[in-house]
Design a protein around this motif. Structure first.
Motif, PDB file in Angstrom:
ATOM      1  N   ILE A  43      28.447 -59.961 -17.615  1.00 19.19           N
ATOM      2  CA  ILE A  43      28.949 -61.259 -17.149  1.00 19.19           C
ATOM      3  C   ILE A  43      28.543 -61.484 -15.699  1.00 19.19           C
ATOM      4  O   ILE A  43      28.122 -62.580 -15.311  1.00 19.19           O
ATOM      5  CB  ILE A  43      30.477 -61.331 -17.299  1.00 19.19           C
ATOM      6  N   TYR A  76      22.813 -64.101 -19.288  1.00 18.65           N
ATOM      7  CA  TYR A  76      23.314 -62.992 -20.102  1.00 18.65           C
ATOM      8  C   TYR A  76      24.556 -63.373 -20.924  1.00 18.65           C
ATOM      9  O   TYR A  76      25.055 -62.550 -21.684  1.00 18.65           O
ATOM     10  CB  TYR A  76      23.662 -61.795 -19.209  1.00 18.65           C
ATOM     11  N   HIS A  77      25.027 -64.591 -20.798  1.00 24.55           N
ATOM     12  CA  HIS A  77      26.323 -64.931 -21.373  1.00 24.55           C
ATOM     13  C   HIS A  77      26.264 -65.328 -22.849  1.00 24.55           C
ATOM     14  O   HIS A  77      27.205 -65.045 -23.603  1.00 24.55           O
ATOM     15  CB  HIS A  77      26.973 -66.062 -20.570  1.00 24.55           C
ATOM     16  N   PRO A 128      34.811 -59.541 -21.641  1.00 18.03           N
ATOM     17  CA  PRO A 128      35.359 -58.888 -20.448  1.00 18.03           C
ATOM     18  C   PRO A 128      36.336 -57.785 -20.850  1.00 18.03           C
ATOM     19  O   PRO A 128      37.294 -58.025 -21.572  1.00 18.03           O
ATOM     20  CB  PRO A 128      36.065 -60.023 -19.705  1.00 18.03           C
ATOM     21  N   SER A 141      26.541 -62.550 -28.628  1.00 20.93           N
ATOM     22  CA  SER A 141      27.228 -61.926 -27.493  1.00 20.93           C
ATOM     23  C   SER A 141      26.440 -60.716 -27.021  1.00 20.93           C
ATOM     24  O   SER A 141      26.104 -59.840 -27.821  1.00 20.93           O
ATOM     25  CB  SER A 141      28.643 -61.503 -27.904  1.00 20.93           C
ATOM     26  N   THR A 162      31.394 -63.858 -24.263  1.00 17.18           N
ATOM     27  CA  THR A 162      31.352 -62.656 -23.429  1.00 17.18           C
ATOM     28  C   THR A 162      32.554 -61.772 -23.751  1.00 17.18           C
ATOM     29  O   THR A 162      33.524 -62.215 -24.349  1.00 17.18           O
ATOM     30  CB  THR A 162      31.349 -63.022 -21.929  1.00 17.18           C
ATOM     31  N   SER A 178      27.128 -59.544 -23.382  1.00 11.66           N
ATOM     32  CA  SER A 178      27.669 -59.036 -22.128  1.00 11.66           C
ATOM     33  C   SER A 178      29.140 -58.682 -22.175  1.00 11.66           C
ATOM     34  O   SER A 178      29.976 -59.487 -22.603  1.00 11.66           O
ATOM     35  CB  SER A 178      27.468 -60.075 -21.023  1.00 11.66           C
ATOM     36  N   THR A 219      31.855 -56.775 -19.093  1.00 10.42           N
ATOM     37  CA  THR A 219      32.110 -57.140 -17.701  1.00 10.42           C
ATOM     38  C   THR A 219      30.854 -57.109 -16.838  1.00 10.42           C
ATOM     39  O   THR A 219      30.553 -58.057 -16.121  1.00 10.42           O
ATOM     40  CB  THR A 219      33.174 -56.208 -17.103  1.00 10.42           C
TER      41      THR A 219
END
Length: 223
Positions: free
Chosen positions: A68, A74-75, A81, A61, A79, A63, A65
């Motif tokens: 993303i 980048y994911h 958020p 992981s 992710t 990213s 927010t």
């Protein structure tokens, strides 16, 4: 890239075998400049992270927010958020999920030339109506909001008159047809990011500062 926690590439190379032997549940890193899509640090961190996790089978992981929104490269596997779930920058097109309404506890008329609040920072340019709202420092509405922030009656903006004063806000409501019982400081007309801009900060700080004195009501399918 953050020099906050974690391991630099050389340190990771030394520790990698021992760490992976413990079967980590997640290998992750933060992006330092994800809110600035064109910043060269984003691509540099992506390359460094991809190199460091090459061959790692644990979920990866990179990213939150901002990352993303930089795109699929980048994911990785997971992710994170965060502020985007609340409609905060940089996910400014998100649907807001929080509204904050403040009670009006008094209103008064002031004459042209009269001042309002600490330091006399607001002077009435005309005869004015000033509403006092019950919220302030202890509720996460910081002093720096004075002079730039607005509150709303429906979708009509009303500027703060002077500084946030202890646990009170003073607002110029001269142009309203009537003074309402409550006014909105976060909602459809003003998201958390716009309020944060007025205070010279970011939405995270506003959201995490909102105090315990608010009456909270939850709406939605699982409220």
């Amino acid at each position: 890239g953050m020099n906050r926690l974690g391991l630099e590439p050389r340190e990771w190379a030394d520790a990698r075998e021992d760490v992976l032997a413990e079967k980590p549940a997640l290998v992750m890193s933060p992006l330092a400049c994800a809110a600035e899509p064109e910043h060269p640090m984003n691509a540099a961190q992506l390359r460094a992270f991809a190199d460091m996790v090459d061959g790692v089978t644990a979920p990866k992981s990179l990213s939150a927010t901002g990352g993303i929104l930089l795109g699929a490269d980048y994911h990785f596997d997971i992710t994170r958020p965060g502020i985007g779930l609340y409609g905060g920058a940089p996910f400014v097109d998100a649907q807001p999920v929080i509204e904050l309404s403040l009670p009006v506890v008094q209103h008064r008329t002031v004459s042209k030339g009269e001042t309002v609040g600490y330091g006399n920072t607001w002077t009435a340019p005309r005869p004015a109506r000033i509403a006092t709202l019950a919220a302030g420092y202890a509720d996460g509405l910081i002093r720096a909001m004075g002079g730039a922030a607005q509150v709303f009656a429906d979708d009509i903006p009303c500027p703060l008159a002077g500084r946030v004063s202890m646990d009170l806000l003073t607002v110029d409501v001269t142009d309203l047809p009537r003074v309402p019982d409550h006014m909105e400081i976060v909602g459809p007309a003003q998201g958390i990011g716009r309020l944060a801009d007025a205070a010279g900060t970011i939405g995270y700080e506003i959201l995490t500062s909102l105090g315990a004195r608010y009456a909270r009501r939850y709406a939605g399918g699982h409220a």
